[in-house]
Structure formats: structure tokens, C-alpha cells
Motif scaffolding. Structure first.
Motif, PDB file in Angstrom:
ATOM      1  N   LEU A  88       0.771  -1.184  -0.075  1.00  0.00           N
ATOM      2  CA  LEU A  88       0.158   0.045   0.173  1.00  0.00           C
ATOM      3  C   LEU A  88       0.812   1.145   0.199  1.00  0.00           C
ATOM      4  N   THR A  91       2.118   2.160  -3.420  1.00  0.00           N
ATOM      5  CA  THR A  91       0.874   2.635  -4.406  1.00  0.00           C
ATOM      6  C   THR A  91       0.736   4.058  -3.936  1.00  0.00           C
ATOM      7  N   HIS A  93      -0.280   5.245  -0.487  1.00  0.00           N
ATOM      8  CA  HIS A  93      -0.942   5.357   0.687  1.00  0.00           C
ATOM      9  C   HIS A  93      -0.138   5.822   1.762  1.00  0.00           C
ATOM     10  N   HIS A 106      -6.815   1.360   4.460  1.00  0.00           N
ATOM     11  CA  HIS A 106      -6.258   1.485   3.295  1.00  0.00           C
ATOM     12  C   HIS A 106      -6.295   0.440   2.134  1.00  0.00           C
ATOM     13  N   GLU A 109      -9.611   1.097   0.603  1.00  0.00           N
ATOM     14  CA  GLU A 109      -9.589   2.207  -0.343  1.00  0.00           C
ATOM     15  C   GLU A 109      -8.983   1.641  -1.621  1.00  0.00           C
ATOM     16  N   GLU A 110      -7.924   1.128  -1.604  1.00  0.00           N
ATOM     17  CA  GLU A 110      -7.038   0.359  -2.567  1.00  0.00           C
ATOM     18  C   GLU A 110      -7.903  -0.442  -3.602  1.00  0.00           C
ATOM     19  N   TRP A 111      -8.634  -1.775  -2.833  1.00  0.00           N
ATOM     20  CA  TRP A 111      -8.944  -2.915  -3.436  1.00  0.00           C
ATOM     21  C   TRP A 111     -10.461  -3.090  -3.147  1.00  0.00           C
TER      22      TRP A 111
END
Length: 640
Positions: A88, A91, A93, A106, A109-111
């Protein structure tokens, strides 16, 4: 490890504070409340914190992201959070703490909510997405951490423990019929049932989503075994399993507080100790429980103390022994209050006392061998099924003669052969049935005649329709194409493990703010064992065959080959001695009539036949006693 609570569909600070306060034992280190008052986003979140990783205030919950659109309350541990955090960060975060909780935010949020598939750990969490106006409830693969809920119209209450939900006086305490029947038969309520008709559990391996327009439930994990197996290299598989076990223990040793271990002196806890020792520069704290010699006369299994002492000396642990004196009458109501659903397994008592001792020794984290029997094939009923397959090959006349002889054996007289006679009689009850009925019979503590006698005409239709074992049959139908050994393990992983073993372990450990970790049901270990040929899980009559090969050299041979001893208590002795007065009082005719669940004359007959030694009804009596205590605590509202 913590306690969580929440209300979806209502901003109610007074109620969420009461819901959180009643589970303060789960998280004595911190408390947090967050209430969202917008009419279309009314949500209340509560959290009790047990600080294990990042002990600073940065771990305070409810926890949010940078723009405060996502909030989470979390109970558990994510063992692969360092790897997820690294991904994370790569990417973009940003993190404000070292906690595994922040990885959930997070990761979502990402996946999206599918990020739960990436988690290797034990968890139950609630995530509030204020932008999408969605509440997500998630529970780990195997149900290590509990999560209960009550849906009332457009309002939902959820929590780590049922007692939080009961802070709302509008929750009806009506008893669920199916849960009661299953409890009497198996001594626990199978997922997702509870004894409260209106309260359910989020099933293991599921995410439940609640939105303005609809609610849904989706499975993110299902245990699947192979239909066929290629020729196996036993040595290579044992080596691979050993590596996976060491890696699982290493992951689960990560903690900012001391880690200890339940030590029974058997292969499961002994193996954990041997592996954990290599990751601990300081002596590990180990805890063992034992009983007075006179309390062992009905049990027919060796006392753990001697073997635990040997292992403690071998691995140079800081060892503590707890000898249980019979103060069980005072102890039982308190244990029932913590268990919430009555789990009639005396192992709950021993777990409670060990966790109490651990907390007194400032040990917040304990490793446990729970799951070893389900994953590696170690239970008595696994052996019983194997023996019954040999039994099937005998001529019918010979089987009939054996059944007649076995039925005459005394079941509860005491002495060195008592346990052997008892097991032979239990085997005799189901050995001639078809596989599914045979397995359910070996798992049962009340048979058809017992259920009918106890519950009478009122429940006759439900009993005859198979309602008590419905959950078991659903799993057995799902596994019909697999090898019989894998079918047994699949059933255990879906019933006995989450609803009994993990349930009492969580409640009795969190009663003292102690986190229990279970390396044998690490994701990678379970996935690997699901693909192992069944004949390497149990070879002939040797249970846990591959596991023992993997641990060879780490433990002495006599520990590896030691007769299995359950993690229980001498309940059969207590039933006819220390608990006798309580049983006579609580299960008397007038009390049973007032309660209205069980037939008084049949209960009296069970108690008399058990006392005579003709039948072993000790566990069934304990099931009834635990239920009456539960009624007093949760229906009559008598605080222990």
C-alpha cells in the motif's frame, strides 16, 4: 484483540456507550466512541482496545482515513499486515500508525471490500463507508473472532458479544428452537445460530453489507478439498508442512507485548512450543492445568502435568501449573455469563482458568494448539470412523454378537477400564449406520430417544424432521464427492471448530483481556493440508500422520506418539460429587416445570441411571445444567 460494537440506522450515543462498556473486559486499555448524526447516515461505533501492536495512542479506534470518509472498528490480528502495508505504501498510501488496523482502511480504499481475501489473520470488523453509505461486517475464514448482530427493521445492532446487543431492552430473549435442539444434541449451537432467536452470527468467511436500499451477504472464502490426488512424495510433503508451520508460528509471534503458550504436554502444544522457542530470545511463559488424582477416576486419560513439565524443562520455559480445586459451583455461572451461548464443554472452564493465570502473569498473548485436530485429523471420531470401516467387513452374525456384548458393558462405574467401556458403547450406538449417520452419531451426546424423552411432543415434529442436525447435513451434502477423511475434516471445520472450540476460547480468554492465537489454522497451513492426500492425514489408525512426520526431531518420540488427551476437566467426577447438589437443585421437578423446556420425569431418569453406572449420561446432564444456568443468567437476568 479487542471488543467492537455498533448501531447502523441510529445515532444513539447513550446506547453505544452502554454496549461498549459491558464488554470492557475485552479491551481494558482504551475506549472509543464515534456517532454520525446525519439523518441518512446515522451510525454509532464503539470500541474497547487491547493493545498488542503499536501500544501508542495512534492505535485508537474507531480509526479513519485522511478525509474521514471511511471508519473502522476492528477486533483481531492481521498477521500479513507488514507485507500489505508495504504494498500500500508503494501505491501512495500514507500511514499514521504501525497498527494492522490501518491496513484495513487503506486496503479497502485500494481494493474495495474484496481486500478481505488478501488477509491472513483472525478478525471481525465493521467498516463504515460514508460516501457510499454502506456498512460492511466481515469475519475471518474460520470464525476465530466472533461477530453477532440483530436486525430490527431499518436498524442493525452488532457486537463482539451478545451481551452488548442485550443492552437494548427491545431485544426479545425468546429461545430459538433449532439452536436449542442442536445444543442438546451436540452441546453447542452451530453457525450462524445462537440460543436467542433474534440474534445471529456473521458466518465465518463472509462479508455482510448493509445499505439504504438493501442488505446482502457474500462468502469470500470456502474450504475446498481435492476430488483426486496425484501420487505423493511423503518426505517432501512433510518437509513443506514443517516449513509452513515454522513460518506460521513466526508470523504469529509478532507482538509488542509478551507471548505465552497453552501447554498440554501433547503433540499440538508441544510442537508449537518447539517452534516458538526458536523465535523467542527470552524464556516463553507456559501454562498447564491439572486436577486432583481422585478427580481422574472416570476420565481414563493421562494427566497433562507430567508431560507438560517434561516439555517445559526441555525447552526451558517459565512454567506455571494450575491445579484445579473443586470450586466449580461458584465458577460455572461466571463462565456461562462470558460464554453467552452455553457451550457444554468443560474445556471452557480450563481455558478460563489458564487465561486468568496468564493475565495475572502479565501475559497478554497466548499461542494455542486449537485447530490441530480439525486440520491434521486427530479426533476420536476420526479413529472411530476408520475402525467402523474395518468393522463393516465382519460377518453380520459376528457384528450382531459384538453389539450385544458391548451393550452390556458398564458405562460409568469408575476404574481403569471405565473410559474404554464408555467409548466402546458409544461406538456401538452408531457403528452399523451409513457413513453420514454414523459420523453424526459419533458426534452426538443425545440420540433420538434422548431428544424425544427430554423435549416431548412439543418438539417431536422438529426432531423427526432432522432439525437438530440440519447444519451438519448441509455440510455433508456439500462434501459428498470427497474422500471420507476430508469430509470429516470439512464438517469439523464448519461446525465443531467455530461453534465450540474457537467460541469458548475467544470468550474465556477475552474475559481477562488475553489474546489467543491459533497457528495451526493459519491460511497457508490449511490451504496446504486441504491438498494433501487423505491417507497421509490418517494412515491406518495413526491420526495426524503427516503432522507427526513434520514434527519428527523437534519432539521426543513418546510425545509424538502419546495417547490423545482432551483439553477438558473431570466433569464425570464432578457430576456425581461436587456438582451433585447444584444438579439436584437446578434440575429438580418443580424448577423444570417452571422453565418449561425439558420433561422432569425423563431428566430424573437420566440422573438416576447415570448415578447407577448403567449409562454414561454425564455430558447430557452437564448440557442440561449449563442450559439452566444460562436461563438464570440471560432469561431471568441474574448477574453471577
Amino acid at each position: 484483540m479487542c471488543g467492537i460494537a455498533g448501531i447502523w440506522g441510529e445515532a444513539n450515543e447513550e446506547l453505544i456507550r452502554r454496549m461498549t462498556a459491558v464488554i470492557s473486559h475485552r479491551g481494558p486499555d482504551d475506549c472509543g466512541i464515534k456517532v454520525f448524526t446525519h439523518p441518512d447516515q446515522a451510525v454509532s461505533l464503539g470500541h474497547r482496545r487491547l493493545s498488542i501492536i503499536d501500544l501508542s495512542s495512534a492505535g485508537h479506534q474507531p480509526m479513519t482515513n485522511e478525509d474521514e470518509t471511511i471508519w473502522v472498528v476492528f477486533n483481531g490480528e492481521i498477521y500479513n499486515f507488514p507485507e500489505l502495508r508495504k504494498n500500500l505504501l508503494a501505491t501512495g498510501h500514507q500511514f499514521r500508525s504501525r497498527t494492522d488496523t490501518e491496513v484495513l482502511i487503506h486496503g479497502y480504499e485500494e481494493w474495495g471490500i474484496d481486500f478481505v481475501k488478501k488477509l491472513n489473520g483472525i478478525f471481525a470488523f465493521a467498516l463504515w463507508d460514508s460516501k457510499r453509505k454502506l456498512l460492511q461486517l466481515a469475519r475471518d475464514r474460520y470464525g476465530v473472532k466472533p461477530l453477532f448482530y440483530w436486525k430490527q427493521g431499518h436498524r442493525l445492532l452488532f457486537a463482539s458479544e451478545i451481551k452488548s446487543l442485550l443492552r437494548d431492552p427491545n431485544l426479545d430473549r425468546e429461545v430459538d428452537t433449532e439452536a436449542l435442539l442442536a445444543y442438546v444434541k451436540f452441546r453447542y449451537c452451530p453457525e450462524p445460530l445462537t440460543l436467542f432467536k433474534q440474534v445471529r452470527k456473521v458466518p465465518p468467511g463472509h462479508v455482510m453489507t448493509f445499505g439504504v436500499e438493501k442488505a446482502s451477504s457474500s462468502r469470500f472464502y470456502e474450504l475446498v478439498f481435492c476430488d483426486t490426488h496425484a501420487p505423493a512424495d511423503e518426505t517432501a510433503l512433510a518437509t513443506r508442512l514443517r516449513d509452513l508451520l515454522f513460518e506460521a508460528v513466526r508470523r504469529q509471534m509478532i507482538s509488542d507485548v509478551p507471548v505465552g503458550l497453552f501447554l498440554s504436554g501433547g503433540v499440538d502444544s508441544g510442537g508449537l512450543l518447539a517452534m516458538a522457542k526458536s523465535f523467542s530470545p527470552k524464556p516463553l511463559k507456559t501454562f498447564t492445568i491439572g486436577f486432583r488424582q481422585e478427580d481422574q477416576r472416570f476420565e481414563g486419560q493421562p494427566d497433562d502435568i507430567r508431560y507438560a513439565r517434561e516439555l517445559a524443562r526441555r525447552f526451558k520455559t517459565d512454567h506455571q501449573e494450575i491445579i484445579l480445586e473443586p470450586k466449580i459451583v461458584d465458577l460455572l455461572p461466571r463462565v456461562i455469563w462470558h460464554l453467552e451461548d452455553p457451550i457444554a464443554d468443560p474445556a471452557g472452564i480450563t481455558s478460563y482458568l489458564i487465561c486468568q493465570a496468564a493475565r495475572q502473569q502479565d501475559t497478554k498473548v497466548l499461542l494455542s494448539g486449537q485447530g490441530g485436530d480439525e486440520v491434521f485429523c486427530g479426533y476420536p471420531w476420526h479413529l472411530a470412523i476408520q475402525l467402523s470401516r474395518y468393522y463393516d467387513r465382519l460377518p453380520k452374525a459376528v457384528r450382531a454378537l459384538i453389539e450385544k456384548l458391548l451393550n452390556k458393558l458398564p458405562a460409568a462405574k469408575g476404574g481403569p477400564l471405565t473410559a474404554t467401556f464408555r467409548r466402546l458403547r458409544k461406538f456401538n450406538n452408531s457403528a452399523s449406520l451409513e457413513f453420514e449417520d454414523r459420523l453424526i452419531g459419533f458426534l452426538s451426546y443425545a440420540y433420538g430417544e434422548n431428544l424425544s424423552g427430554l423435549l416431548g411432543e412439543r418438539y417431536a415434529g422438529s426432531i423427526n424432521a432432522g432439525l437438530p442436525e440440519r447444519s451438519h447435513w448441509e455440510l455433508l451434502k456439500r462434501s459428498s464427492r470427497w474422500h471420507y477423511i476430508d469430509r470429516m475434516l470439512h464438517l469439523d471445520m464448519g461446525t465443531f471448530l467455530p461453534s465450540l472450540n474457537l467460541a469458548y476460547t475467544d470468550k474465556t480468554s477475552m474475559a481477562f483481556g488475553v489474546e489467543v492465537r491459533v497457528p495451526y489454522i493459519d491460511n497457508e497451513v490449511v490451504d496446504f493440508m486441504a491438498g494433501v492426500p487423505p491417507e497421509l492425514k490418517m494412515r491406518g489408525t495413526t491420526r495426524k500422520y503427516l503432522m507427526k512426520q513434520a514434527l519428527r526431531g523437534l519432539l521426543p518420540a513418546h510425545i509424538l506418539n502419546r495417547k490423545k488427551a482432551g483439553f477438558g476437566a473431570p466433569i464425570r467426577t464432578w457430576i456425581v460429587s461436587d456438582l451433585k447438589e447444584m444438579i439436584d437443585d437446578l434440575l429438580c421437578e418443580s424448577n423444570l416445570k417452571r422453565r418449561g423446556f425439558f420433561e422432569p420425569h425423563y431428566v430424573s431418569r437420566l440422573i438416576q441411571e447415570n448415578a447407577s453406572g448403567r449409562h454414561d449420561y454425564n455430558y447430557l446432564i452437564y448440557i442440561l445444567l449449563s442450559f439452566e444456568l444460562w436461563c438464570r443468567v440471560y432469561l431471568d437476568k441474574q448477574t453471577p
